[in-house]
Design a protein around this motif. Structure first.
Motif, mmCIF file in Angstrom:
data_model
loop_
_atom_site.group_PDB
_atom_site.id
_atom_site.type_symbol
_atom_site.label_atom_id
_atom_site.label_comp_id
_atom_site.label_asym_id
_atom_site.label_seq_id
_atom_site.Cartn_x
_atom_site.Cartn_y
_atom_site.Cartn_z
ATOM 1 N N ALA A 207 0.836 -1.200 0.000
ATOM 2 C CA ALA A 207 0.000 0.000 0.000
ATOM 3 C C ALA A 207 0.875 1.256 0.000
ATOM 4 O O ALA A 207 0.619 2.203 -0.750
ATOM 5 C CB ALA A 207 -0.918 -0.003 1.215
ATOM 6 N N ILE A 208 1.926 1.245 0.833
ATOM 7 C CA ILE A 208 2.793 2.423 0.928
ATOM 8 C C ILE A 208 3.567 2.624 -0.369
ATOM 9 O O ILE A 208 3.747 3.747 -0.837
ATOM 10 C CB ILE A 208 3.757 2.268 2.136
ATOM 11 C CG1 ILE A 208 2.950 2.282 3.426
ATOM 12 C CG2 ILE A 208 4.800 3.366 2.135
ATOM 13 C CD1 ILE A 208 3.777 1.965 4.655
ATOM 14 N N PRO A 232 5.990 10.313 0.073
ATOM 15 C CA PRO A 232 6.437 10.683 -1.265
ATOM 16 C C PRO A 232 7.279 9.550 -1.841
ATOM 17 O O PRO A 232 7.989 8.867 -1.100
ATOM 18 C CB PRO A 232 7.268 11.940 -1.033
ATOM 19 C CG PRO A 232 7.612 11.935 0.403
ATOM 20 C CD PRO A 232 6.493 11.229 1.100
ATOM 21 N N ARG A 233 7.208 9.347 -3.164
ATOM 22 C CA ARG A 233 7.825 8.143 -3.719
ATOM 23 C C ARG A 233 9.343 8.163 -3.642
ATOM 24 O O ARG A 233 9.978 7.182 -3.334
ATOM 25 C CB ARG A 233 7.377 7.932 -5.155
ATOM 26 C CG ARG A 233 6.118 7.115 -5.205
ATOM 27 C CD ARG A 233 5.558 7.104 -6.578
ATOM 28 N NE ARG A 233 6.530 6.603 -7.522
ATOM 29 C CZ ARG A 233 6.463 6.794 -8.806
ATOM 30 N NH1 ARG A 233 5.469 7.496 -9.303
ATOM 31 N NH2 ARG A 233 7.363 6.307 -9.609
ATOM 32 N N GLU A 239 13.480 4.669 7.353
ATOM 33 C CA GLU A 239 12.968 4.887 8.698
ATOM 34 C C GLU A 239 11.539 5.431 8.675
ATOM 35 O O GLU A 239 10.659 4.955 9.390
ATOM 36 C CB GLU A 239 13.890 5.855 9.438
ATOM 37 C CG GLU A 239 13.748 5.730 10.944
ATOM 38 C CD GLU A 239 14.605 6.744 11.653
ATOM 39 O OE1 GLU A 239 14.191 7.229 12.711
ATOM 40 O OE2 GLU A 239 15.692 7.069 11.107
ATOM 41 N N ALA A 240 11.322 6.403 7.789
ATOM 42 C CA ALA A 240 9.977 6.973 7.661
ATOM 43 C C ALA A 240 8.990 5.894 7.242
ATOM 44 O O ALA A 240 7.859 5.840 7.733
ATOM 45 C CB ALA A 240 9.987 8.090 6.624
ATOM 46 N N GLN A 241 9.466 5.042 6.360
ATOM 47 C CA GLN A 241 8.595 3.982 5.877
ATOM 48 C C GLN A 241 8.206 3.030 7.001
ATOM 49 O O GLN A 241 7.031 2.703 7.174
ATOM 50 C CB GLN A 241 9.291 3.220 4.753
ATOM 51 C CG GLN A 241 8.394 2.161 4.159
ATOM 52 C CD GLN A 241 8.929 1.638 2.852
ATOM 53 O OE1 GLN A 241 9.727 2.295 2.170
ATOM 54 N NE2 GLN A 241 8.491 0.445 2.491
ATOM 55 N N SER A 242 9.183 2.623 7.772
ATOM 56 C CA SER A 242 8.854 1.660 8.829
ATOM 57 C C SER A 242 8.004 2.328 9.907
ATOM 58 O O SER A 242 7.183 1.690 10.548
ATOM 59 C CB SER A 242 10.122 1.028 9.410
ATOM 60 O OG SER A 242 10.767 1.946 10.238
ATOM 61 N N ARG A 243 8.195 3.664 10.098
ATOM 62 C CA ARG A 243 7.347 4.383 11.050
ATOM 63 C C ARG A 243 5.900 4.366 10.595
ATOM 64 O O ARG A 243 4.989 4.057 11.360
ATOM 65 C CB ARG A 243 7.837 5.829 11.195
ATOM 66 C CG ARG A 243 8.358 6.131 12.588
ATOM 67 C CD ARG A 243 8.468 7.603 12.903
ATOM 68 N NE ARG A 243 8.560 8.507 11.785
ATOM 69 C CZ ARG A 243 9.693 9.070 11.339
ATOM 70 N NH1 ARG A 243 10.847 8.784 11.903
ATOM 71 N NH2 ARG A 243 9.676 9.910 10.332
#
Lengths: 254, 286
Positions: A207-208, A232-233, A239-243
């Motif tokens: 989804a992300i 944003p792609r 880190e932002a993604q796992s958050r």
């Protein structure tokens, strides 16, 4: 995203309740779900199994009538399936096995009398080329791998240039490596034509990666838990993604 | 943090001629892998046993030799009698078969599109499918008289139910995804049936057509045995009866052989070809 909200919504889902009727009971799949998809959105319906995300997509496609609420596509009410909402399914058997790759992509263009034979063929070949299957244009589906079949299905959907492309967990049956490649390819295709897509998945990670907007649905019955913008792609660090992933996880399972 | 250890192997065995990646299978084994060759061997063996036993028996009235049967077959083909009789049978058969398949298509399409149609098909097939076509012959004779009308009636009965059953089963077995794909394109009614249901159900439909053909062929020969002459041009069944009455037993065998040969030819040439060009090519049947 700000760039989209200036337009009227392409797809407007208003308070939709969906129910399945079996001989013994009535099962509510979703309860008063509302959301809006704007042109060029990559809108993801995310939730665990039982949250009615696939049912919502099938209802947008016109296969199911809501018992409450309405679907509007560019202001017109949806009440039956139509080629303005091309569907990409999860199942590999969505390609018609008696048609070659080209014929599969060509068939909806001709069946809906969208184009004459020659321009239809050109467009079909164009999209087959776009998904990287030019070499396999004359192959029958049973000779293709799962990933290739899904590419053909995407080419078929895109060739119709629908108002909105509906994707029902299209990569769920693929192996992890192929899934990653397909997600990147989908984004690359989106960069080209900026088509609008409504994408169903149960994978937070997917989804992300795929979406720009995410609708979180909680299960039994499916209700909107949250709506959010994805990362944003480019420039999204791990880190932002796992958050974000753990945030979504908490929202869904808290 | 420790790094994962990776060992890269350089000396992977080079596959040269000695360990070829592909190796041809010996010619004899390859030949024996051909189904048709093995079948020819079986048929030849059977013909030899036939010839041996009948030479020992030496009674042309009960059981003519293989050679005499083949001789009779060639003579009757040369004189044009057998081809004429075979054509008379096939003509009636094609008429009845086509009509049966057409009715089966209408019934099964009605059954898949409406609940009433489904009930009608289920009731009719469960009632009439077990009824042997030959049992209807007396009635057919009463209604249509001595002629191809009666034959076509029993043929339609022998083809209709089995084809309809298989077609309907095929339609029911079409994957929900493919149905949804068809409706996604806005296909409805006849176009939906023709463009999605029929090709998707084709493996089943083809099975129905094959079984229907075999039923029709048997029914026709049997019906002709009971009453053969339709307006002076009898079929193969009548040819067999006629020759038995005249004690031309090699001709009887020649007639039976023709029945078998035509049955085999249709199965192996017509249906095998259709299968190869459709369901096998599409990967819908191994």
């Amino acid at each position: 995203m700000a760039e989209n909200t200036t337009d009227a919504p392409l797809l407007d889902v208003r308070g939709v309740t969906l129910q399945y009727r079996t001989s013994e009971r009535i099962v509510t799949a979703t309860h008063r779900v509302s959301f809006q998809v704007f042109p060029s959105d990559r809108f993801v319906l995310l939730g665990p199994s039982g949250c009615g995300k696939s049912s919502l997509l099938k209802a947008v496609a016109g296969y199911m009538e809501p018992v409450e609420g309405e679907f509007h596509l560019r202001g017109r009410r949806i009440h039956e399936p139509g080629p303005d909402r091309m569907m990409v399914f999860q199942e590999f058997d969505q390609l018609l096995p008696w048609k070659t790759v080209t014929e599969n992509v060509l068939f909806p263009l001709l069946a809906t009398r969208r184009l004459a034979r020659k321009p239809a063929r050109e467009r079909a070949l164009h999209y087959i080329h776009k998904v990287g299957l030019a070499q396999f244009a004359d192959a029958y589906p049973h000779t293709l791998s799962g990933g290739m079949k899904q590419r053909v299905a995407i080419a078929r959907g895109m060739a119709m240039e629908p108002e909105i492309l509906l994707m029902d967990e299209p990569f769920a049956a693929l192996d992890a490596l192929t899934r990653r490649t397909m997600q990147d390819e989908l984004l690359r295709l989106w960069d080209d034509t900026k088509f609008t897509v409504l994408f169903v998945t149960h994978s937070i990670n997917e989804a992300i990666r795929v979406g720009n907007r995410i609708l979180l649905l909680s299960p039994h019955p499916g209700q909107v838990r949250a709506e959010m913008d994805s990362l944003p792609r480019d420039g999204a660090d791990a880190e932002a993604q796992s958050r974000l992933e753990s945030r979504i996880h908490d929202l869904l399972f808290a | 943090m420790t790094r994962p250890r990776i060992t890269i192997l350089h000396d992977v065995v080079a596959f040269t001629d000695a360990h070829a990646v592909e190796r041809p299978i010996p010619a004899l084994e390859r030949l024996w892998n051909r189904g048709w060759l093995r079948k020819i061997v079986i048929i030849t063996t059977m013909a030899l046993i036939w010839q041996g036993y009948t030479s020992y028996l030496d009674n042309d009235l009960l059981f003519p030799t293989f050679a005499a049967t083949i001789q009779a077959l060639i003579d009757n083909i040369r004189s044009g009698v057998l081809p004429m009789r075979a054509w008379a049978s096939i003509k009636v058969l094609l008429g009845g078969y086509a009509l049966g398949v057409a009715l089966a298509t209408i019934l099964s399409v009605a059954a898949i599109t409406t609940r009433l149609g489904n009930d009608i098909l289920e009731t009719l097939t469960s009632m009439l499918n077990p009824l042997p076509a030959i049992a209807l012959l007396p009635l057919a004779l009463l209604w249509f008289g001595l002629g191809s009308g009666s034959l076509i009636f029993v043929l339609v009965h022998s083809v209709l139910w089995v084809v309809a059953l298989n077609m309907h089963a095929g339609f029911l077995g079409v994957s929900p995804t493919q149905r949804m794909v068809g409706r996604n394109y806005g296909l409805r009614g006849f176009r939906y049936v023709a463009a999605i249901l029929i090709p998707a159900a084709f493996p089943s439909i083809l099975t129905g057509l094959k079984v229907g053909w075999a039923f029709a062929w048997r029914t026709l020969i049997a019906a002709e045995l009971v009453f053969g002459v339709a307006s002076g041009a009898g079929g193969l069944g009548w040819f067999i009866v006629e020759n038995k009455n005249q004690l031309e037993i090699p001709n009887v065998f020649a007639g039976l052989l023709t029945v078998i040969l035509i049955g085999l030819a249709v199965e192996n040439l017509v249906f095998r070809q259709i299968e190869r060009r459709t369901v096998r090519r599409w990967g819908m049947q191994a």
